[in-house]
Design a protein around this motif. Sequence first.
Motif, PDB file in Angstrom:
ATOM      1  N   ARG A 193       0.827  -1.205   0.000  1.00 55.57           N
ATOM      2  CA  ARG A 193       0.000   0.000   0.000  1.00 55.57           C
ATOM      3  C   ARG A 193       0.858   1.250   0.000  1.00 55.57           C
ATOM      4  O   ARG A 193       1.589   1.499   0.953  1.00 55.57           O
ATOM      5  N   ASP A 194       0.772   2.029  -1.045  1.00 56.64           N
ATOM      6  CA  ASP A 194       1.361   3.365  -1.140  1.00 56.64           C
ATOM      7  C   ASP A 194       2.854   3.436  -0.863  1.00 56.64           C
ATOM      8  O   ASP A 194       3.380   4.512  -0.700  1.00 56.64           O
ATOM      9  N   GLN A 195       3.552   2.340  -0.816  1.00 54.93           N
ATOM     10  CA  GLN A 195       4.979   2.411  -0.524  1.00 54.93           C
ATOM     11  C   GLN A 195       5.767   2.957  -1.708  1.00 54.93           C
ATOM     12  O   GLN A 195       6.749   3.650  -1.525  1.00 54.93           O
ATOM     13  N   TRP A 196       5.345   2.599  -2.918  1.00 53.29           N
ATOM     14  CA  TRP A 196       6.080   3.041  -4.098  1.00 53.29           C
ATOM     15  C   TRP A 196       5.172   3.829  -5.034  1.00 53.29           C
ATOM     16  O   TRP A 196       5.368   3.842  -6.234  1.00 53.29           O
ATOM     17  N   GLN A 197       4.191   4.501  -4.487  1.00 49.11           N
ATOM     18  CA  GLN A 197       3.228   5.222  -5.298  1.00 49.11           C
ATOM     19  C   GLN A 197       3.634   6.673  -5.558  1.00 49.11           C
ATOM     20  O   GLN A 197       2.986   7.367  -6.294  1.00 49.11           O
ATOM     21  N   TYR A 198       4.704   7.115  -4.959  1.00 49.69           N
ATOM     22  CA  TYR A 198       5.112   8.496  -5.120  1.00 49.69           C
ATOM     23  C   TYR A 198       5.721   8.703  -6.508  1.00 49.69           C
ATOM     24  O   TYR A 198       6.358   7.822  -7.053  1.00 49.69           O
ATOM     25  N   ASN A 199       5.529   9.859  -7.060  1.00 52.63           N
ATOM     26  CA  ASN A 199       6.008  10.162  -8.407  1.00 52.63           C
ATOM     27  C   ASN A 199       7.397  10.789  -8.355  1.00 52.63           C
ATOM     28  O   ASN A 199       7.593  11.925  -8.741  1.00 52.63           O
ATOM     29  N   ARG A 200       8.347  10.050  -7.892  1.00 54.08           N
ATOM     30  CA  ARG A 200       9.715  10.542  -7.854  1.00 54.08           C
ATOM     31  C   ARG A 200      10.353  10.274  -9.206  1.00 54.08           C
ATOM     32  O   ARG A 200      10.061   9.288  -9.875  1.00 54.08           O
ATOM     33  N   THR A 201      11.246  11.136  -9.611  1.00 61.41           N
ATOM     34  CA  THR A 201      11.938  10.918 -10.874  1.00 61.41           C
ATOM     35  C   THR A 201      13.048   9.895 -10.667  1.00 61.41           C
ATOM     36  O   THR A 201      13.573   9.726  -9.567  1.00 61.41           O
ATOM     37  N   SER A 202      13.379   9.231 -11.738  1.00 60.56           N
ATOM     38  CA  SER A 202      14.380   8.183 -11.693  1.00 60.56           C
ATOM     39  C   SER A 202      15.269   8.303 -12.922  1.00 60.56           C
ATOM     40  O   SER A 202      14.854   8.811 -13.967  1.00 60.56           O
ATOM     41  N   ALA A 203      16.472   7.802 -12.831  1.00 60.99           N
ATOM     42  CA  ALA A 203      17.375   7.774 -13.981  1.00 60.99           C
ATOM     43  C   ALA A 203      16.838   6.860 -15.080  1.00 60.99           C
ATOM     44  O   ALA A 203      17.233   6.957 -16.233  1.00 60.99           O
TER      45      ALA A 203
END
Length: 57
Positions: free
Chosen positions: A36-46
């Motif tokens: 639940r929501d652990q990796w739902q954030y819209n962070r940018t990645s390489a």
Amino acid sequence: MLEAGHSRRAIGRQLHMTHRTVKSLADAARPEDLFRDQWQYNRTSALDEYKPYLDER
């Protein structure tokens, strides 16, 4: 264990988990529901520019 009639608290005691952990595991229809929501954030990645390619693979 739930199907066998054990309570969540009894299962938690036996498996050394809280009854809330047992509840969340028992309520999950799919393994993905446990994240639940652990990796739902819209962070940018390489890898962002390569994601379409990676999804195809």
